[in-house]
Design a protein around this motif. Structure first.
Motif, PDB file in Angstrom:
ATOM      1  N   LEU A 111       0.756  -1.146  -0.023  1.00 21.72           N
ATOM      2  CA  LEU A 111       0.115  -0.021   0.199  1.00 21.72           C
ATOM      3  C   LEU A 111       0.874   1.256   0.104  1.00 21.72           C
ATOM      4  O   LEU A 111       0.212   2.209  -0.178  1.00 21.72           O
ATOM      5  CB  LEU A 111      -0.997   0.209   1.389  1.00 21.72           C
ATOM      6  N   ASP A 112       2.021   1.106   0.298  1.00 21.60           N
ATOM      7  CA  ASP A 112       2.935   2.205   0.254  1.00 21.60           C
ATOM      8  C   ASP A 112       4.653   1.798   0.421  1.00 21.60           C
ATOM      9  O   ASP A 112       4.744   0.308   0.507  1.00 21.60           O
ATOM     10  CB  ASP A 112       2.776   3.309   1.580  1.00 21.60           C
ATOM     11  N   ASP A 113       5.430   2.645   0.562  1.00 18.14           N
ATOM     12  CA  ASP A 113       6.947   2.256   0.662  1.00 18.14           C
ATOM     13  C   ASP A 113       7.302   1.277  -0.643  1.00 18.14           C
ATOM     14  O   ASP A 113       7.856   0.039  -0.233  1.00 18.14           O
ATOM     15  CB  ASP A 113       7.284   1.443   1.984  1.00 18.14           C
ATOM     16  N   PHE A 114       7.037   1.701  -1.719  1.00 16.90           N
ATOM     17  CA  PHE A 114       7.362   0.818  -2.923  1.00 16.90           C
ATOM     18  C   PHE A 114       9.065   1.104  -3.343  1.00 16.90           C
ATOM     19  O   PHE A 114       9.297   1.546  -4.278  1.00 16.90           O
ATOM     20  CB  PHE A 114       6.663   1.385  -4.074  1.00 16.90           C
ATOM     21  N   GLU A 115       9.823   0.421  -2.281  1.00 17.24           N
ATOM     22  CA  GLU A 115      11.241   0.114  -2.599  1.00 17.24           C
ATOM     23  C   GLU A 115      11.407  -0.699  -4.007  1.00 17.24           C
ATOM     24  O   GLU A 115      10.641  -1.722  -4.179  1.00 17.24           O
ATOM     25  CB  GLU A 115      11.886  -0.534  -1.504  1.00 17.24           C
ATOM     26  N   VAL A 116      12.269   0.203  -4.532  1.00 13.42           N
ATOM     27  CA  VAL A 116      12.366  -0.908  -6.029  1.00 13.42           C
ATOM     28  C   VAL A 116      13.917  -0.690  -6.347  1.00 13.42           C
ATOM     29  O   VAL A 116      14.775  -0.098  -5.864  1.00 13.42           O
ATOM     30  CB  VAL A 116      11.861  -0.187  -7.223  1.00 13.42           C
ATOM     31  N   GLU A 117      14.232  -1.717  -7.279  1.00 13.32           N
ATOM     32  CA  GLU A 117      15.420  -1.896  -7.850  1.00 13.32           C
ATOM     33  C   GLU A 117      15.246  -1.637  -9.240  1.00 13.32           C
ATOM     34  O   GLU A 117      14.561  -2.482 -10.149  1.00 13.32           O
ATOM     35  CB  GLU A 117      16.237  -3.479  -7.700  1.00 13.32           C
ATOM     36  N   VAL A 118      15.978  -0.616  -9.816  1.00 11.75           N
ATOM     37  CA  VAL A 118      15.693  -0.290 -11.212  1.00 11.75           C
ATOM     38  C   VAL A 118      17.038  -0.272 -11.943  1.00 11.75           C
ATOM     39  O   VAL A 118      18.173  -0.027 -11.441  1.00 11.75           O
ATOM     40  CB  VAL A 118      15.134   1.031 -11.535  1.00 11.75           C
ATOM     41  N   THR A 119      17.214  -1.237 -13.394  1.00 11.70           N
ATOM     42  CA  THR A 119      18.304  -1.173 -13.758  1.00 11.70           C
ATOM     43  C   THR A 119      18.223  -0.606 -15.191  1.00 11.70           C
ATOM     44  O   THR A 119      16.868  -0.843 -15.686  1.00 11.70           O
ATOM     45  CB  THR A 119      18.748  -2.692 -14.240  1.00 11.70           C
ATOM     46  N   GLY A 120      19.023   0.491 -15.732  1.00 14.28           N
ATOM     47  CA  GLY A 120      18.897   0.985 -17.103  1.00 14.28           C
ATOM     48  C   GLY A 120      19.951   2.054 -17.226  1.00 14.28           C
ATOM     49  O   GLY A 120      21.187   2.056 -16.566  1.00 14.28           O
ATOM     50  N   GLU A 121      19.784   2.777 -18.122  1.00 15.41           N
ATOM     51  CA  GLU A 121      20.621   3.816 -18.693  1.00 15.41           C
ATOM     52  C   GLU A 121      20.338   4.965 -18.032  1.00 15.41           C
ATOM     53  O   GLU A 121      19.305   5.636 -18.521  1.00 15.41           O
ATOM     54  CB  GLU A 121      20.897   3.749 -20.128  1.00 15.41           C
ATOM     55  N   ILE A 122      21.100   5.612 -17.356  1.00 18.49           N
ATOM     56  CA  ILE A 122      20.909   6.891 -16.796  1.00 18.49           C
ATOM     57  C   ILE A 122      21.454   8.086 -17.583  1.00 18.49           C
ATOM     58  O   ILE A 122      22.643   7.970 -18.177  1.00 18.49           O
ATOM     59  CB  ILE A 122      21.574   7.058 -15.324  1.00 18.49           C
ATOM     60  N   GLN A 123      20.545   8.927 -18.101  1.00 15.55           N
ATOM     61  CA  GLN A 123      20.810  10.060 -18.910  1.00 15.55           C
ATOM     62  C   GLN A 123      20.270  11.389 -18.516  1.00 15.55           C
ATOM     63  O   GLN A 123      19.151  11.541 -18.605  1.00 15.55           O
ATOM     64  CB  GLN A 123      20.329   9.712 -20.434  1.00 15.55           C
ATOM     65  N   ASP A 125      18.780  13.601 -15.930  1.00 11.53           N
ATOM     66  CA  ASP A 125      17.814  13.088 -14.823  1.00 11.53           C
ATOM     67  C   ASP A 125      16.869  12.037 -14.843  1.00 11.53           C
ATOM     68  O   ASP A 125      15.815  11.904 -14.332  1.00 11.53           O
ATOM     69  CB  ASP A 125      17.226  14.386 -14.273  1.00 11.53           C
ATOM     70  N   THR A 126      17.052  11.441 -16.064  1.00  9.73           N
ATOM     71  CA  THR A 126      16.250  10.201 -16.513  1.00  9.73           C
ATOM     72  C   THR A 126      16.785   9.229 -16.451  1.00  9.73           C
ATOM     73  O   THR A 126      18.035   8.980 -16.905  1.00  9.73           O
ATOM     74  CB  THR A 126      15.670  10.829 -18.051  1.00  9.73           C
ATOM     75  N   ILE A 127      16.210   8.071 -16.194  1.00  8.72           N
ATOM     76  CA  ILE A 127      16.846   6.681 -16.646  1.00  8.72           C
ATOM     77  C   ILE A 127      15.816   5.955 -17.494  1.00  8.72           C
ATOM     78  O   ILE A 127      14.651   5.831 -17.529  1.00  8.72           O
ATOM     79  CB  ILE A 127      16.792   5.730 -15.348  1.00  8.72           C
ATOM     80  N   LYS A 128      16.601   5.481 -18.761  1.00 14.59           N
ATOM     81  CA  LYS A 128      15.863   4.367 -19.451  1.00 14.59           C
ATOM     82  C   LYS A 128      15.795   2.957 -18.903  1.00 14.59           C
ATOM     83  O   LYS A 128      16.725   2.298 -19.049  1.00 14.59           O
ATOM     84  CB  LYS A 128      16.760   4.479 -20.868  1.00 14.59           C
ATOM     85  N   VAL A 129      14.600   2.684 -18.620  1.00 12.97           N
ATOM     86  CA  VAL A 129      14.337   1.575 -17.576  1.00 12.97           C
ATOM     87  C   VAL A 129      14.490   0.201 -18.676  1.00 12.97           C
ATOM     88  O   VAL A 129      13.912  -0.095 -19.418  1.00 12.97           O
ATOM     89  CB  VAL A 129      13.222   1.812 -16.822  1.00 12.97           C
ATOM     90  N   ALA A 130      15.368  -0.665 -18.072  1.00 14.59           N
ATOM     91  CA  ALA A 130      15.434  -1.776 -18.735  1.00 14.59           C
ATOM     92  C   ALA A 130      14.739  -2.990 -17.948  1.00 14.59           C
ATOM     93  O   ALA A 130      13.947  -3.883 -18.418  1.00 14.59           O
ATOM     94  CB  ALA A 130      16.975  -2.351 -18.941  1.00 14.59           C
ATOM     95  N   SER A 131      15.023  -2.697 -16.517  1.00 15.33           N
ATOM     96  CA  SER A 131      14.046  -3.530 -15.591  1.00 15.33           C
ATOM     97  C   SER A 131      13.774  -2.829 -14.135  1.00 15.33           C
ATOM     98  O   SER A 131      14.469  -2.128 -14.057  1.00 15.33           O
ATOM     99  CB  SER A 131      14.840  -5.132 -15.285  1.00 15.33           C
ATOM    100  N   LEU A 132      12.564  -3.324 -13.693  1.00 11.99           N
ATOM    101  CA  LEU A 132      12.199  -2.563 -12.542  1.00 11.99           C
ATOM    102  C   LEU A 132      11.503  -3.704 -11.705  1.00 11.99           C
ATOM    103  O   LEU A 132      10.810  -4.674 -12.068  1.00 11.99           O
ATOM    104  CB  LEU A 132      10.933  -1.576 -12.989  1.00 11.99           C
ATOM    105  N   LYS A 133      11.987  -3.966 -10.315  1.00  8.59           N
ATOM    106  CA  LYS A 133      11.487  -4.826  -9.636  1.00  8.59           C
ATOM    107  C   LYS A 133      11.315  -4.252  -8.233  1.00  8.59           C
ATOM    108  O   LYS A 133      12.118  -3.606  -7.519  1.00  8.59           O
ATOM    109  CB  LYS A 133      12.559  -6.093  -9.350  1.00  8.59           C
ATOM    110  N   ILE A 134      10.022  -4.530  -7.521  1.00  8.44           N
ATOM    111  CA  ILE A 134       9.681  -3.922  -6.183  1.00  8.44           C
ATOM    112  C   ILE A 134      10.317  -4.907  -5.408  1.00  8.44           C
ATOM    113  O   ILE A 134      10.203  -6.158  -5.292  1.00  8.44           O
ATOM    114  CB  ILE A 134       8.085  -3.851  -6.236  1.00  8.44           C
ATOM    115  N   LEU A 135      10.912  -4.509  -4.256  1.00 12.84           N
ATOM    116  CA  LEU A 135      11.641  -5.266  -3.386  1.00 12.84           C
ATOM    117  C   LEU A 135      10.756  -5.691  -2.083  1.00 12.84           C
ATOM    118  O   LEU A 135       9.935  -4.818  -1.950  1.00 12.84           O
ATOM    119  CB  LEU A 135      12.911  -4.577  -2.947  1.00 12.84           C
TER     120      LEU A 135
END
Length: 135
Positions: A111-123, A125-135
């Motif tokens: 319901l809150d505290d959406f801690e995530v691990e995001v992998t991607g290319e940072i350009q 202030d933007t990240i081109k997201v390859a994968s996203l996983k909620i921890l």
């Protein structure tokens, strides 16, 4: 600590963090951990000194309290998503990342505290997201 000394300390700390954060190599794939939230609400998590009290406000605790209900509101969805990092930065997602974030939020039981691990290319202030996983 006086208000002025507190302000100077915070300004110095933020400058140091900005230097450390900017050392990442542009164009390389990186993994970032933080709190998933929409761009519209990301300003609430910005670390700052309150003009009314002189105290430090915002930060990770505000990002962690961001709710699923808010993140799914139409105006919040429309604003796009991103990750609020441990060094108090907000990295916006590209369009593919926004779709992945929305799907992850909808599928989550949290319901809150959406801690995530995001992998991607940072350009910037933007990240081109390859994968996203909620921890």
């Amino acid at each position: 600590m006086t208000g002025r000394l507190q302000w100077l300390f915070v300004a110095g700390l933020m400058g140091s963090l900005a230097f450390i954060g900017s050392s990442a190599t542009a164009g390389s794939t990186e993994t970032v951990k933080g709190i998933l939230m929409d761009q519209m609400c990301s300003g609430k998590a910005e670390l700052r000194i309150s003009g009314a009290t002189g105290l430090l406000v915002g930060g990770r605790i505000v990002a962690e309290a961001h709710t699923k209900e808010c993140a799914l509101m139409p105006e919040c969805q429309k604003s796009g998503y991103g990750v609020y990092t441990s060094d108090n930065k907000f990295l916006k997602f590209d369009q593919a990342g926004n779709r992945k974030a929305l799907a992850a939020i909808k599928a989550s039981q949290k319901l809150d505290d959406f801690e995530v691990e995001v992998t991607g290319e940072i350009q910037g202030d933007t990240i081109k997201v390859a994968s996203l996983k909620i921890l």
